[in-house]
Design an enzyme around this catalytic site. Structure first.
Site, mmCIF file in Angstrom:
data_model
loop_
_atom_site.group_PDB
_atom_site.id
_atom_site.type_symbol
_atom_site.label_atom_id
_atom_site.label_comp_id
_atom_site.label_asym_id
_atom_site.label_seq_id
_atom_site.Cartn_x
_atom_site.Cartn_y
_atom_site.Cartn_z
ATOM 1 N N SER A 50 0.723 -1.309 -0.059
ATOM 2 C CA SER A 50 -0.275 -0.373 0.132
ATOM 3 C C SER A 50 0.848 0.826 0.065
ATOM 4 O O SER A 50 -0.087 2.506 -0.977
ATOM 5 C CB SER A 50 -1.076 0.211 0.888
ATOM 6 N N HIS A 69 0.797 4.447 4.775
ATOM 7 C CA HIS A 69 0.163 5.446 3.933
ATOM 8 C C HIS A 69 0.952 6.492 3.794
ATOM 9 O O HIS A 69 1.379 6.939 2.318
ATOM 10 C CB HIS A 69 -1.236 5.387 3.702
#
Length: 375
Positions: free
Chosen positions: A167, A219
């Site tokens: 991610s 993230h």
């Protein structure tokens, strides 16, 4: 899935809880290289615990008995790590140092659903960005963003939570896409729609990252690294790179999108590394002041990125002396459910003053529960 099947007799985790991502248990993922801080450095409340710590085994299918009777070395796997011992300190040497857990987790995923979502984004957005910037630069951004995300999470995320997935890498690619949109705003047919699509993706991912057990810092770190590297590797915006009128050219291309800008005065062939290598002096001729200023910004961004990476690595191995008390709120909401504060989920503490009756009970309440809820 294969290793989980070998260790637990089931390809997916069904005991002690079901993995909603349809994949292996967090203990198997730790054993295969997920980022897990106790395997990487000395930790407060672990190395200085007053008693022997019983860790979950990679083949654990319950939260009691033999499933939680392994050593840290057995849980971490590979060549093992030095086990904490009663009466130790955070300065004990040799210390756990499986540094590759900043890299390997990029290739690990929590389950079929996890990897399916990431592959969907990579095969759509990732494909387009790779066509724009080339495979080499794409790989640089992909791995740098992924590694930086895990480093940032290692500094500020809950220290008992295992983390894996690409991610952070994909957020770096998303940042490149955002920069290219801003660079080619006037040439786009629907720039506002494209911007809203990117913002919705970012907001949803960041909001989901506030759920207990998820590492939002991966993230954030991946996105920040993508922005910095994007400034460095993307061609300058056409407004900055246009030469003085003395240079007679006809068509200028902006960013990396291949969109012509007929209001500019220089061709794409006079930009980029190939042009510099072919005509080093001509590359700098008739440049405007804003172009030089923009290059200073790009250079400063690259230097700042390297300094930040070094400082974060240094801080990671010097914990707990250099912590950040408020940073955890970037990855959690200060909500209390029952007796559990969301921002306390996943933090390991084996010291006797933590209010628990024993070390095994503490690990079940924090590590087992938090890691099972990770995905």
């Amino acid at each position: 899935l294969v290793k989980n099947g070998v260790l637990t007799k089931s390809p997916i985790e069904i005991h002690p809880s079901f993995n909603p991502m349809i994949g292996p248990s967090p203990y198997v993922l730790i054993n295969m290289g997920a980022r897990y801080q106790p395997c990487m450095h000395n930790m407060p409340n672990v190395q200085n615990a007053t008693g022997k710590i019983s860790w979950p085994c990679p083949d654990a299918t319950s939260t009691s008995g033999e499933s939680v009777s392994c050593t840290l070395s057995e849980l971490c796997g590979f060549s093992g790590v030095p086990d904490p011992h009663p009466g130790g300190t955070v300065h004990d040497q040799p210390a756990p140092n499986q540094w590759w857990r900043f890299i390997v987790p990029i290739f690990l995923h929590a389950g079929i659903i996890h990897i399916a979502f990431n592959l969907l984004l990579q095969l759509t957005l990732g494909r387009d960005i790779e066509l724009l910037i080339g495979s080499v630069r794409f790989a640089i951004v992909y791995f740098a963003a992924g590694i930086f995300g895990f480093v940032l999470g290692g500094n500020f995320a809950a220290n008992g939570i295992a983390s894996c997935g690409c991610s952070g890498s994909l957020f770096g690619i998303l940042a490149i896409n955002l920069l290219d949109l801003l660079y080619t705003w006037k040439q786009r047919q629907g720039p506002i729609k494209d911007l809203m699509f990117i913002l919705v993706d970012v907001i949803i991912a960041f909001v989901l990252g506030l759920i207990p057990g998820l590492d939002n810092f991966s993230h954030i770190g991946g996105f920040l690294m993508g922005l910095v590297l994007g400034l460095c590797i993307l061609h300058s915006p056409s407004a900055f790179s246009a030469r003085r009128p003395s240079v007679q050219n006809t068509v200028r291309y902006s960013g990396l999108s291949g969109i012509p800008n007929n209001n500019s005065t220089s061709p794409r062939s006079d930009e980029g590394l190939p042009a510099f290598l072919k005509h080093p002096l001509a590359f700098f001729q008739d440049r405007r002041g804003v172009w030089w200023a923009w290059w200073l910004v790009r250079a400063a961004a690259l230097v700042g990125c390297l300094i930040g990476f070094i400082l974060l690595l240094d801080n990671f191995y010097k914990q707990p002396m250099h912590g950040c008390r408020w940073c955890k709120y970037l990855s959690c909401l200060p909500v209390k459910v029952g007796n559990t504060n969301w921002c306390d989920v996943g933090n390991l503490d084996f010291t006797p003053n933590n209010g628990t009756s024993g070390k095994r009970e503490l690990f079940e309440a924090v590590a087992g529960q938090a890691m099972d809820r990770l995905w």
